[in-house]
Design a protein around this motif. Structure first.
Motif, short mmCIF file in Angstrom:
data_model
loop_
_atom_site.label_atom_id
_atom_site.label_comp_id
_atom_site.label_asym_id
_atom_site.label_seq_id
_atom_site.Cartn_x
_atom_site.Cartn_y
_atom_site.Cartn_z
N LEU A 59 4.47 -3.66 5.90
CA LEU A 59 3.55 -3.84 4.78
C LEU A 59 2.39 -2.84 4.84
CD1 LEU A 59 3.49 -7.74 4.52
CD2 LEU A 59 4.60 -6.11 2.97
N LEU A 60 1.91 -2.56 6.05
CA LEU A 60 0.85 -1.55 6.18
C LEU A 60 1.37 -0.16 5.82
CD1 LEU A 60 -1.00 -2.72 9.43
CD2 LEU A 60 -1.68 -3.05 7.04
N ALA A 61 2.63 0.12 6.19
CA ALA A 61 3.23 1.40 5.82
C ALA A 61 3.39 1.51 4.31
CB ALA A 61 4.59 1.55 6.51
N LEU A 62 3.69 0.37 3.67
CA LEU A 62 3.82 0.35 2.22
C LEU A 62 2.49 0.69 1.56
CD1 LEU A 62 5.84 -0.35 -0.08
CD2 LEU A 62 4.93 -2.67 -0.01
N ILE A 63 1.41 0.11 2.07
CA ILE A 63 0.08 0.41 1.53
C ILE A 63 -0.25 1.88 1.75
CG2 ILE A 63 -2.39 -0.03 1.83
CD1 ILE A 63 -1.71 -2.91 2.49
N ALA A 64 0.08 2.39 2.94
CA ALA A 64 -0.20 3.80 3.24
C ALA A 64 0.58 4.72 2.31
CB ALA A 64 0.15 4.09 4.70
N GLY A 65 1.84 4.36 2.03
CA GLY A 65 2.66 5.18 1.15
C GLY A 65 2.12 5.22 -0.27
N ALA A 77 -2.14 5.35 -13.22
CA ALA A 77 -1.00 4.47 -12.94
C ALA A 77 -0.79 4.32 -11.43
CB ALA A 77 0.26 5.02 -13.59
N GLY A 78 -1.01 5.40 -10.70
CA GLY A 78 -0.84 5.35 -9.25
C GLY A 78 -1.86 4.45 -8.59
N PHE A 79 -3.10 4.51 -9.06
CA PHE A 79 -4.15 3.66 -8.48
C PHE A 79 -3.95 2.19 -8.86
CE2 PHE A 79 -6.24 7.83 -8.38
CZ PHE A 79 -6.68 7.85 -7.06
N ILE A 80 -3.43 1.96 -10.06
CA ILE A 80 -3.12 0.58 -10.46
C ILE A 80 -2.01 0.02 -9.58
CG2 ILE A 80 -2.15 -0.85 -12.30
CD1 ILE A 80 -3.60 0.95 -14.31
N ALA A 81 -0.98 0.85 -9.35
CA ALA A 81 0.13 0.42 -8.49
C ALA A 81 -0.37 0.12 -7.07
CB ALA A 81 1.21 1.49 -8.45
N LEU A 82 -1.26 0.96 -6.56
CA LEU A 82 -1.82 0.75 -5.23
C LEU A 82 -2.60 -0.56 -5.18
CD1 LEU A 82 -2.58 1.60 -2.36
CD2 LEU A 82 -4.45 2.97 -3.35
N ALA A 83 -3.38 -0.82 -6.22
CA ALA A 83 -4.17 -2.06 -6.25
C ALA A 83 -3.26 -3.28 -6.26
CB ALA A 83 -5.07 -2.06 -7.49
N ILE A 84 -2.16 -3.21 -7.02
CA ILE A 84 -1.21 -4.33 -7.07
C ILE A 84 -0.58 -4.56 -5.71
CG2 ILE A 84 0.99 -5.11 -8.03
CD1 ILE A 84 0.21 -3.68 -10.63
N VAL A 85 -0.19 -3.47 -5.04
CA VAL A 85 0.43 -3.58 -3.72
C VAL A 85 -0.54 -4.22 -2.73
CG1 VAL A 85 1.27 -2.26 -1.73
CG2 VAL A 85 2.07 -1.71 -4.03
N ILE A 88 -0.98 -7.94 -3.34
CA ILE A 88 0.18 -8.73 -2.94
C ILE A 88 0.34 -8.78 -1.41
CG2 ILE A 88 2.71 -8.82 -2.98
CD1 ILE A 88 2.57 -7.65 -5.81
N THR A 89 0.18 -7.64 -0.75
CA THR A 89 0.51 -7.57 0.67
C THR A 89 -0.56 -8.16 1.59
OG1 THR A 89 -0.37 -5.30 0.77
CG2 THR A 89 1.99 -5.55 0.41
N ILE A 90 -1.83 -7.96 1.27
CA ILE A 90 -2.89 -8.46 2.16
C ILE A 90 -2.85 -9.98 2.28
CG2 ILE A 90 -5.37 -8.61 2.53
CD1 ILE A 90 -4.10 -5.89 3.22
N PRO A 91 -2.77 -10.74 1.17
CA PRO A 91 -2.62 -12.19 1.33
C PRO A 91 -1.36 -12.59 2.08
CG PRO A 91 -3.30 -11.65 -0.90
CD PRO A 91 -2.93 -10.36 -0.24
N LEU A 93 -0.12 -11.16 4.58
CA LEU A 93 -0.39 -11.04 6.01
C LEU A 93 -1.42 -12.05 6.50
CD1 LEU A 93 -0.59 -7.14 6.42
CD2 LEU A 93 1.28 -8.66 7.09
N ILE A 94 -2.43 -12.33 5.69
CA ILE A 94 -3.56 -13.13 6.16
C ILE A 94 -3.33 -14.63 6.00
CG2 ILE A 94 -5.99 -13.67 5.78
CD1 ILE A 94 -6.42 -10.74 5.08
N ILE A 95 -2.87 -15.06 4.83
CA ILE A 95 -2.78 -16.50 4.55
C ILE A 95 -1.83 -17.23 5.50
CG2 ILE A 95 -2.13 -18.23 2.83
CD1 ILE A 95 -3.21 -16.36 0.68
N PRO A 96 -0.62 -16.72 5.77
CA PRO A 96 0.24 -17.44 6.72
C PRO A 96 -0.39 -17.60 8.10
CG PRO A 96 1.52 -15.83 5.50
CD PRO A 96 0.08 -15.56 5.19
N TYR A 97 -1.12 -16.58 8.55
CA TYR A 97 -1.77 -16.68 9.86
C TYR A 97 -2.77 -17.84 9.90
CZ TYR A 97 -4.69 -15.82 13.88
OH TYR A 97 -5.39 -15.99 15.05
N LEU A 98 -3.51 -18.01 8.82
CA LEU A 98 -4.54 -19.04 8.79
C LEU A 98 -3.97 -20.44 8.91
CD1 LEU A 98 -6.88 -17.61 6.00
CD2 LEU A 98 -7.20 -17.51 8.48
#
Length: 208
Positions: A59-65, A77-85, A88-91, A93-98
C-alpha cells in the motif's frame, strides 16, 4: 485509471470494518480502568508478520507510485487520483490496527482483550470452559480481518460454528465457551500459564 481506482475501493471495503465492533456478549471497558492481575502479550506468528508486512509495503508502494505519476504529469486528474488512493489506503492500514488484539489480561472480573481502541471484558460468570484448540483453514471470514495485524472478528469455523477470534499466533489458541453461546478464540503468549492462572480464578479449564 478510473476502473483501477474503483477496484481498489472495492478491495478496501473489507469486512474488518464490521470486525471492529464488540462481540455481542462482551462488556466494553470504555473509560473504566480495570487493571490486569496477569497480562500476556499477543505476539505475531510468521504468517501474520508476512501478511502485515506485505500489505503495508504494497500500500505504501501504491501511494509512492501515484505520487510519482502526479508529480511527473502535473495534471489535476493525477492529484485527484493520488488523493483518492491516500484516503482509501491510510484508513486500511490504521483502523484495523486500532481494533486488533495487543494483549490478554486476567482480571478480578474476567478475561480482558486489550486493544488500542475498545478493549473489552469476557466476564468469568459467563464462561463455561476454556481449552486449547488447533488452527484450521476450514472456515470462512464473516466480518473479520484475515491476517492484517492478526485474525480478529467473526469467523465461521468447521467443527466449532461461529466464533469471535482475536488471534495473532495460530500455535497459541484458546477457545472460550460461554453460557450465552458466544465463542471466543484468543492467543496469549503463554497459553499454558494463562490457563493455570484462569484455573486459580475458579474458571473451568479443560486439559489441566
Amino acid at each position: 485509471m478510473k476502473s483501477y481506482l474503483a477496484s481498489l475501493r472495492r478491495s478496501s471495503d473489507v469486512s474488518w470494518i464490521k470486525a471492529c465492533r464488540l462481540p455481542p456478549a462482551a462488556i466494553p471497558l470504555g473509560s473504566l480502568s480495570l487493571p490486569a492481575l496477569y497480562e500476556f502479550k499477543a505476539p505475531y506468528d510468521r504468517l501474520v508478520k508476512a501478511i502485515t508486512s506485505a500489505l503495508i509495503a504494497g500500500l505504501l508502494a501504491l501511494i509512492a507510485g501515484f505520487s510519482y505519476l502526479a508529480l511527473s504529469e502535473r495534471e489535476i486528474a493525477g492529484f485527484i487520483a493520488l488523493a483518492i488512493v491516500i484516503v482509501i489506503t491510510i484508513p486500511t492500514l490504521i483502523i484495523p490496527y486500532l481494533y486488533s488484539p495487543r494483549a490478554f489480561g486476567i482480571t478480578v472480573k474476567g478475561i480482558l482483550v486489550r486493544r488500542p481502541l475498545k478493549s473489552f471484558l469476557i466476564p468469568y460468570e459467563d464462561i463455561i470452559s476454556v481449552r486449547r484448540v488447533s488452527w484450521t483453514w476450514k472456515g470462512i471470514r464473516l466480518f473479520a480481518s484475515g491476517g492484517l495485524y492478526g485474525y480478529f472478528g467473526l469467523f465461521q469455523i468447521s467443527g466449532l460454528g461461529r466464533a469471535w477470534m482475536y488471534v495473532t499466533n495460530r500455535d497459541k489458541m484458546l477457545l472460550i465457551e460461554t453460557k450465552r453461546g458466544v465463542k471466543y478464540i484468543i492467543s496469549p503468549s503463554d497459553p499454558q500459564l494463562f490457563m493455570e492462572k484462569l484455573k486459580s480464578m475458579g474458571v473451568t479449564v479443560e486439559g489441566l
